[in-house]
Design a protein around this motif. Sequence first.
Motif, PDB file in Angstrom:
ATOM      1  N   GLN A 183     -63.143 110.978  24.755  1.00 39.53           N
ATOM      2  CA  GLN A 183     -62.967 112.539  24.899  1.00 39.53           C
ATOM      3  C   GLN A 183     -63.436 111.996  26.300  1.00 39.53           C
ATOM      4  O   GLN A 183     -62.222 112.658  27.005  1.00 39.53           O
ATOM      5  CB  GLN A 183     -63.515 113.510  23.828  1.00 39.53           C
ATOM      6  CG  GLN A 183     -64.064 114.696  24.840  1.00 39.53           C
ATOM      7  CD  GLN A 183     -64.864 115.450  24.206  1.00 39.53           C
ATOM      8  OE1 GLN A 183     -65.290 115.587  23.156  1.00 39.53           O
ATOM      9  NE2 GLN A 183     -64.258 116.484  24.475  1.00 39.53           N
ATOM     10  N   HIS A 184     -64.583 112.008  26.684  1.00 40.42           N
ATOM     11  CA  HIS A 184     -65.050 112.003  27.996  1.00 40.42           C
ATOM     12  C   HIS A 184     -65.067 110.624  28.833  1.00 40.42           C
ATOM     13  O   HIS A 184     -65.297 111.145  30.729  1.00 40.42           O
ATOM     14  CB  HIS A 184     -66.758 112.486  28.022  1.00 40.42           C
ATOM     15  CG  HIS A 184     -66.935 113.579  27.565  1.00 40.42           C
ATOM     16  ND1 HIS A 184     -66.797 115.290  27.829  1.00 40.42           N
ATOM     17  CD2 HIS A 184     -67.674 113.614  26.113  1.00 40.42           C
ATOM     18  CE1 HIS A 184     -67.048 115.819  27.356  1.00 40.42           C
ATOM     19  NE2 HIS A 184     -67.239 115.546  25.889  1.00 40.42           N
ATOM     20  N   GLN A 185     -65.019 109.999  28.001  1.00 39.37           N
ATOM     21  CA  GLN A 185     -64.663 108.671  28.841  1.00 39.37           C
ATOM     22  C   GLN A 185     -65.849 108.261  29.685  1.00 39.37           C
ATOM     23  O   GLN A 185     -65.819 107.962  30.864  1.00 39.37           O
ATOM     24  CB  GLN A 185     -63.215 107.767  29.774  1.00 39.37           C
ATOM     25  CG  GLN A 185     -62.105 108.312  29.021  1.00 39.37           C
ATOM     26  CD  GLN A 185     -61.034 108.129  28.791  1.00 39.37           C
ATOM     27  OE1 GLN A 185     -61.073 108.261  30.968  1.00 39.37           O
ATOM     28  NE2 GLN A 185     -59.663 108.405  28.567  1.00 39.37           N
ATOM     29  N   TRP A 186     -66.639 108.348  29.452  1.00 40.42           N
ATOM     30  CA  TRP A 186     -68.008 108.257  30.000  1.00 40.42           C
ATOM     31  C   TRP A 186     -69.089 106.283  30.147  1.00 40.42           C
ATOM     32  O   TRP A 186     -68.818 106.266  31.219  1.00 40.42           O
ATOM     33  CB  TRP A 186     -69.536 108.471  29.674  1.00 40.42           C
ATOM     34  CG  TRP A 186     -69.259 110.137  29.608  1.00 40.42           C
ATOM     35  CD1 TRP A 186     -68.449 110.738  30.979  1.00 40.42           C
ATOM     36  CD2 TRP A 186     -70.144 111.103  29.183  1.00 40.42           C
ATOM     37  NE1 TRP A 186     -69.155 112.372  30.658  1.00 40.42           N
ATOM     38  CE2 TRP A 186     -69.544 112.391  29.127  1.00 40.42           C
ATOM     39  CE3 TRP A 186     -71.009 111.092  27.235  1.00 40.42           C
ATOM     40  CZ2 TRP A 186     -69.833 113.425  28.574  1.00 40.42           C
ATOM     41  CZ3 TRP A 186     -71.556 112.244  27.537  1.00 40.42           C
ATOM     42  CH2 TRP A 186     -70.985 113.378  27.403  1.00 40.42           C
ATOM     43  N   LEU A 187     -68.034 105.726  29.453  1.00 42.11           N
ATOM     44  CA  LEU A 187     -67.976 104.935  29.056  1.00 42.11           C
ATOM     45  C   LEU A 187     -67.080 103.809  28.514  1.00 42.11           C
ATOM     46  O   LEU A 187     -66.144 104.932  27.587  1.00 42.11           O
ATOM     47  CB  LEU A 187     -69.787 103.924  28.806  1.00 42.11           C
ATOM     48  CG  LEU A 187     -69.685 103.923  27.081  1.00 42.11           C
ATOM     49  CD1 LEU A 187     -71.182 103.126  26.908  1.00 42.11           C
ATOM     50  CD2 LEU A 187     -70.076 106.068  26.908  1.00 42.11           C
ATOM     51  N   THR A 188     -66.796 102.397  28.334  1.00 40.74           N
ATOM     52  CA  THR A 188     -65.850 101.888  27.864  1.00 40.74           C
ATOM     53  C   THR A 188     -66.537 101.464  25.984  1.00 40.74           C
ATOM     54  O   THR A 188     -67.623 101.363  25.523  1.00 40.74           O
ATOM     55  CB  THR A 188     -64.962 100.659  27.983  1.00 40.74           C
ATOM     56  OG1 THR A 188     -66.831  99.380  28.420  1.00 40.74           O
ATOM     57  CG2 THR A 188     -64.929 100.689  29.341  1.00 40.74           C
ATOM     58  N   ALA A 189     -65.500 101.409  25.076  1.00 47.93           N
ATOM     59  CA  ALA A 189     -65.859 100.844  23.411  1.00 47.93           C
ATOM     60  C   ALA A 189     -66.560  99.587  24.545  1.00 47.93           C
ATOM     61  O   ALA A 189     -68.271  99.184  23.518  1.00 47.93           O
ATOM     62  CB  ALA A 189     -64.869 100.318  22.939  1.00 47.93           C
ATOM     63  N   ALA A 190     -66.869  98.790  25.046  1.00 50.10           N
ATOM     64  CA  ALA A 190     -67.746  97.354  24.964  1.00 50.10           C
ATOM     65  C   ALA A 190     -68.811  97.530  25.537  1.00 50.10           C
ATOM     66  O   ALA A 190     -69.692  96.982  24.899  1.00 50.10           O
ATOM     67  CB  ALA A 190     -66.933  96.478  26.156  1.00 50.10           C
ATOM     68  N   GLN A 191     -68.952  98.722  26.648  1.00 50.61           N
ATOM     69  CA  GLN A 191     -70.299  98.966  26.802  1.00 50.61           C
ATOM     70  C   GLN A 191     -71.077 100.148  25.661  1.00 50.61           C
ATOM     71  O   GLN A 191     -72.209  99.802  25.645  1.00 50.61           O
ATOM     72  CB  GLN A 191     -69.719  99.704  28.511  1.00 50.61           C
ATOM     73  CG  GLN A 191     -69.428  98.935  29.576  1.00 50.61           C
ATOM     74  CD  GLN A 191     -68.848  99.921  30.548  1.00 50.61           C
ATOM     75  OE1 GLN A 191     -68.857 101.562  30.514  1.00 50.61           O
ATOM     76  NE2 GLN A 191     -68.848  99.603  31.271  1.00 50.61           N
ATOM     77  N   MET A 192     -70.023 100.742  25.132  1.00 48.40           N
ATOM     78  CA  MET A 192     -70.854 100.894  24.241  1.00 48.40           C
ATOM     79  C   MET A 192     -71.811 100.549  22.912  1.00 48.40           C
ATOM     80  O   MET A 192     -73.179 100.478  22.331  1.00 48.40           O
ATOM     81  CB  MET A 192     -70.318 102.509  23.531  1.00 48.40           C
ATOM     82  CG  MET A 192     -70.760 103.361  21.847  1.00 48.40           C
ATOM     83  SD  MET A 192     -71.402 104.612  23.319  1.00 48.40           S
ATOM     84  CE  MET A 192     -72.040 105.479  21.684  1.00 48.40           C
ATOM     85  N   MET A 193     -71.102  99.196  22.865  1.00 48.32           N
ATOM     86  CA  MET A 193     -71.480  98.344  21.771  1.00 48.32           C
ATOM     87  C   MET A 193     -72.489  97.046  22.513  1.00 48.32           C
ATOM     88  O   MET A 193     -73.802  97.455  21.482  1.00 48.32           O
ATOM     89  CB  MET A 193     -70.885  96.996  21.450  1.00 48.32           C
ATOM     90  CG  MET A 193     -69.433  97.613  20.950  1.00 48.32           C
ATOM     91  SD  MET A 193     -68.279  96.508  20.237  1.00 48.32           S
ATOM     92  CE  MET A 193     -68.775  95.447  19.076  1.00 48.32           C
ATOM     93  N   ASP A 194     -72.424  97.096  23.965  1.00 50.07           N
ATOM     94  CA  ASP A 194     -73.703  97.016  24.763  1.00 50.07           C
ATOM     95  C   ASP A 194     -74.575  97.526  24.213  1.00 50.07           C
ATOM     96  O   ASP A 194     -76.083  96.307  24.356  1.00 50.07           O
ATOM     97  CB  ASP A 194     -73.309  96.156  25.669  1.00 50.07           C
ATOM     98  CG  ASP A 194     -72.032  94.850  26.036  1.00 50.07           C
ATOM     99  OD1 ASP A 194     -72.220  94.266  25.057  1.00 50.07           O
ATOM    100  OD2 ASP A 194     -71.773  94.680  27.093  1.00 50.07           O
ATOM    101  N   GLY A 195     -74.738  98.897  25.370  1.00 50.03           N
ATOM    102  CA  GLY A 195     -75.726  99.473  24.749  1.00 50.03           C
ATOM    103  C   GLY A 195     -76.763  99.665  23.333  1.00 50.03           C
ATOM    104  O   GLY A 195     -77.168 100.085  23.648  1.00 50.03           O
ATOM    105  N   LEU A 196     -75.537  99.249  22.289  1.00 54.97           N
ATOM    106  CA  LEU A 196     -76.591  99.565  20.781  1.00 54.97           C
ATOM    107  C   LEU A 196     -77.057  98.282  20.558  1.00 54.97           C
ATOM    108  O   LEU A 196     -78.447  98.530  20.545  1.00 54.97           O
ATOM    109  CB  LEU A 196     -75.441 100.088  19.271  1.00 54.97           C
ATOM    110  CG  LEU A 196     -75.612  99.545  18.445  1.00 54.97           C
ATOM    111  CD1 LEU A 196     -76.020 100.802  18.610  1.00 54.97           C
ATOM    112  CD2 LEU A 196     -74.004  99.672  17.688  1.00 54.97           C
ATOM    113  N   ALA A 197     -76.836  97.201  21.669  1.00 52.62           N
ATOM    114  CA  ALA A 197     -77.862  95.630  21.288  1.00 52.62           C
ATOM    115  C   ALA A 197     -78.714  96.493  22.549  1.00 52.62           C
ATOM    116  O   ALA A 197     -79.621  95.467  21.713  1.00 52.62           O
ATOM    117  CB  ALA A 197     -76.798  94.662  21.491  1.00 52.62           C
ATOM    118  N   LEU A 198     -78.499  96.838  23.140  1.00 53.33           N
ATOM    119  CA  LEU A 198     -79.835  97.096  24.004  1.00 53.33           C
ATOM    120  C   LEU A 198     -80.671  97.741  23.368  1.00 53.33           C
ATOM    121  O   LEU A 198     -82.150  97.695  23.122  1.00 53.33           O
ATOM    122  CB  LEU A 198     -79.695  97.634  25.132  1.00 53.33           C
ATOM    123  CG  LEU A 198     -79.041  96.504  26.392  1.00 53.33           C
ATOM    124  CD1 LEU A 198     -78.537  98.212  27.284  1.00 53.33           C
ATOM    125  CD2 LEU A 198     -79.880  95.708  27.177  1.00 53.33           C
ATOM    126  N   GLY A 199     -80.682  98.952  23.128  1.00 49.96           N
ATOM    127  CA  GLY A 199     -81.065  99.955  22.111  1.00 49.96           C
ATOM    128  C   GLY A 199     -81.917  99.082  20.849  1.00 49.96           C
ATOM    129  O   GLY A 199     -82.684  99.894  20.508  1.00 49.96           O
TER     130      GLY A 199
END
Length: 468
Positions: free
Chosen positions: A294-310
């Motif tokens: 919806q907002h396109q604040w980040l990409t799907a790949a970046q979201m997956m990387d963020g989950l790994a960091l979390g």
Amino acid sequence: MFRNLCGGVANRPPTHAPPAVPFGAALRFWLKLGCISFGGPAGQIAIMHRELVEQRRWISEPRFLHALNYCMVLPGPEAQQLATYIGWLLHGTRGGIAAGALFVLPSLLLLIALSAAYLAWGQLPWVAALFYGIKAAVAAIVLHAMWRLGGKTLKTPLAWALACGSLAALAWLKWPFPVVVLGAGAIGWLAARVAPAQVVVLVAAAATPTTARATVIDDHAPPPPHACFSRRGLARVLGVGALLWVLSMGALIAWQGWQATLTQMGWFFSKAALITFGGAYAVLPYVNQAAVQQHQWLTAAQMMDGLALGETTPGPLIMIVAFVGQLGATAEVVRACGGASGCAAWALGWGAVGALVATWFTFLPSFVFILAGGPLVESTRGKLALTAPLAAITAAVVGVIGSLALFFIAHVAFPAGAAAGFDSKPDWAALALVAAAAWALARLRWGVIRVIVLCALGGGALRWAGLA
């Protein structure tokens, strides 16, 4: 209904109770907890149980579980709310705010730094190698949490049925987490009316003390003065919480406008904070849909990387919202300046602001839930009609943790094929690390930090040797 629970001699604390915990000592512990709270909510709850109930004896097992049951039925990060609750019980409002804030602060600062490094340099092979080992340690921590809580809780057929049922409902039937928790509570309430003798055993099993040593907050002690319920106190907390939200959102609108990225982040994460029943994994699809599509604040790949960091940093997994906020704010600056000179420094600072906005609006409701609802929860201790549903939830939580353990083990064993039917061969090296870490926690009684560090080094060694 609540007034008589704050006084009287029937629940007078025992004379052998240890002295009160100094506020400075509590601050040092909450900061330490924020730095070592790996393993998601299950691992974090296990760490708090070991530190606060078994080792430091700041709170008795029944009161710890009573607080945990309340936090489990709230939206938001249950481990952070549990820390806030115990801090509030020990030292009032200042203790609750300090405990909840310090639980989050190290993770927030670390994620801001890692997100900046991620944007600057991307993923490095040696970092991925360390994460490989850390993920195995996280799976072992969750397994250990299930084993410990199950050993204390599953003492009756009803408890076993609730645990197995919740595991099956979450892992195979894919029921929503709120349905599982509320269903367990409803079964406990019904059992209290139909078979009260069995429920007394269930409640007693859930409240069995770990040791006979005295605690600072014993199960027989009445609520401290600040934990006594009053309508005025409830109204005050709700009013202050609403005022803080209105002022924060109003400041963003006045500063940036309604359509600005930061304002939209504040509004979106306020809504997310109120529907995050079931922890981070339950709300991640909602966050992913809004932030990526919806907002396109980040990409799907970046979201997956963020989950790994979390997953591999301390603090609640929902802290991924800080990563989302930072990348969304950074992307806004990059689009605006188009690579002009000085853009990088401005984007870095603006990204940190985005992380702070996302974190503030995500966690503000959690503090309000605890400070407003804590006195009501304290007033329910000893009432079978109210403690039976909570004890049933405690038994179901064993299955919830089991479901989380299966999730982690599946993603450790099949890092590339978990989402595609497990077509790839299992990663036996990773599974061996999980087994070794679980053995170290359960049998050798090693500390969490020691296990995480050794697993990280072991993962790096396996990758370097080409065995993983």
